[in-house]
Scaffold this active site. Structure first.
Site, PDB file in Angstrom:
ATOM      1  N   GLY A 216       0.731  -1.296  -0.018  1.00  0.00           N
ATOM      2  CA  GLY A 216      -0.142   0.133   0.010  1.00  0.00           C
ATOM      3  C   GLY A 216       0.828   1.130  -0.082  1.00  0.00           C
ATOM      4  CD  GLU A 238       4.930  -3.560  -3.405  1.00  0.00           C
ATOM      5  OE1 GLU A 238       5.175  -2.066  -3.776  1.00  0.00           O
ATOM      6  OE2 GLU A 238       3.742  -3.891  -4.135  1.00  0.00           O
ATOM      7  CB  CYS A 272       3.880  -0.218  -6.674  1.00  0.00           C
ATOM      8  SG  CYS A 272       2.103  -0.215  -5.521  1.00  0.00           S
TER       9      CYS A 272
END
Length: 462
Positions: A216, A238, A272
């Protein structure tokens, strides 16, 4: 963690913002029952089954993913507007991850002998075993994949899992829980919990929870790590990324541009470890910028449920509002929009920004949407400096025709992952994770099954 007792688990049409379905959050009593059951199941199940037994169950999970790939993918599109072809690819990747770990778990978890110092008598080895109940806190941008890389290896170890999914992915959460149950996992081995952040804070503090994995935002990661630290609970984080895409030389600029577009638009720009900053050598800058801009302008947001769609709307009105605020601020602070910068509903036209200086907030922010920042760099050293001038350190991409330069630059990049002359190369055997503000710990590969284990030394005298 922040107080979000008003957390609402709901499926909301990303295009219109219309709420399509809502789900009740778990009661405090039901959550206590869930942790009690998970703890009891760990004590019993982890000791009564072998790695091979658990591998057979995980193989069944993989088979069920493949059987239900269309339904799972359609749910992903419905919840967060990922283009359908990418959603199908996500489901397929999950099945591959489960099979990979099921195939390799016995080797990964085998006893590791230790060579004793000269003159020592006897033997020594490390035996790996489960630690207990784990909590997974997962995001919305990969509703199935994030769970696979966390739950797959840890269930094989014999840990049990409580899974809190993102509030906008409740149908994916329930569908995945049903697959684990149908595959034959016992009650308490894998449990979905529609919990509020306040309840999750209490859960992290519960001494029966032995580890937490969160994917997140940096803010969420810091909040979870703070609670976990107070309770001596291990965490794997992460978090975000602002990955550089470094172009120093090429003999096929069109192929490089194709890779650049692919990595920037994947998941509607909401990935991401996608490239977000493009650092281009001076002699290639003008040609790259022209071709890159033209290629992005050829992609328009469309219905993500239609095969062939490349770009859908952002995942929610809130996500679209945030991206618009960032783009407007970047422009107000001196950046130039070479193309894009426009929004229709929750959909953004692909956007290219130049002239982003260190004085601009956009210089160190992560754009979670189809926005690319392009920089001109003078040489290799300038590229490395700019690549590392970020609070993040998740992934990175490097394009060069010089093999020695590739390794030289890769060694200097402050990131958990460096991909040379390739994008979209994630695979079950490759470890995933970052450094700096992108978190710590690894998932996938042999390292991914090694995070939440008791590496017990057994020393036997002569």
């Amino acid at each position: 963690m922040t107080d979000t007792t008003t957390t609402v688990y709901a499926v909301t049409d990303p295009t219109t913002g219309t709420v399509l379905a809502t789900f009740d959050t778990i009661t405090d009593d039901a959550l206590r029952d869930a942790i009690t059951t998970a703890d009891r199941t760990h004590d019993e199940w982890s000791r009564s089954t072998t790695v091979a037994d658990r591998a057979a169950l995980v193989h069944r999970v993989a088979a069920l993913y493949r059987d239900r790939r269309e339904a799972l993918a359609a749910t992903i599109v419905r919840e967060m507007a990922k283009p359908i072809d990418q959603a199908l690819g996500e489901v397929d990747f999950c099945a591959d991850i489960y099979d990979y770990y099921a195939d390799n778990a016995e080797a990964f978890l085998a006893d590791q002998p230790i060579t004793l110092a000269d003159g020592s008598e006897g033997t020594a080895f490390v035996r790996k075993s489960s630690v207990g109940v784990l909590l997974g806190i997962m995001p919305w941008n990969f509703p199935a994949y994030q769970i696979a890389r966390f739950a797959g290896p840890n269930l094989l170890i014999g840990n049990t899992v409580l899974l809190k999914h993102a509030p906008q992915c409740p149908e994916s959460a329930l569908a995945i829980e049903a697959i684990f149950h149908e595959a034959g996992f016992p009650e308490g081995a894998y449990t979905n919990v529609f919990a509020t952040n306040e309840q999750i804070a209490d859960l992290i503090a519960d001494p029966r929870v032995q580890g937490v994995s969160l994917t997140g935002s940096a803010r969420a990661g810091a909040a979870v790590a703070e609670i976990a630290g107070r309770n001596l609970t291990k965490v794997v984080l992460e978090l975000g990324g602002s990955d550089p895409f470094i172009l120093l030389s090429t003999d096929d600029l069109d192929a490089v541009v194709e890779s650049a577009v692919m990595t920037r638009l994947e998941g509607n720009g909401q990935v991401c470890n996608a490239a977000k900053r493009f650092l281009v050598a001076d002699d290639l800058y003008d040609a790259f910028l022209d071709k890159f801009t033209s290629a992005l302008e050829a992609v328009e947001p469309s219905d993500p449920s239609v095969p062939g769609a490349e770009l859908g709307p952002l995942s929610s009105p809130a996500a679209a509002d945030r991206l618009q605020e960032q783009v407007e601020a970047a422009l107000a602070q001196g950046a130039t929009a070479v193309t894009g910068g426009t929004r229709t509903g929750n959909a953004f036209a692909p956007t290219v920004l130049t002239g982003v200086t260190p004085a601009n907030d956009a210089y160190r922010e992560e754009f979670f949407g189809p926005v690319a920042v392009v920089h001109r760099v003078t040489d290799e050293d300038d590229a490395v400096r700019l690549a590392n001038d970020t609070p993040f350190g998740l992934g990175s991409y490097l394009f060069t025709t010089d093999a020695e330069q590739a390794l030289r630059v890769a060694d200097q990049i402050e990131a958990g992952m460096v991909y040379v002359n390739i994008v979209g190369a994630d695979s079950p055997e490759l470890p995933f994770g970052g450094v700096k503000g992108s978190g710590f710990g690894r998932e996938l590969g042999a390292f991914g099954i090694d995070e939440f284990v008791n590496k017990k030394l057994i020393r036997i005298g002569g």
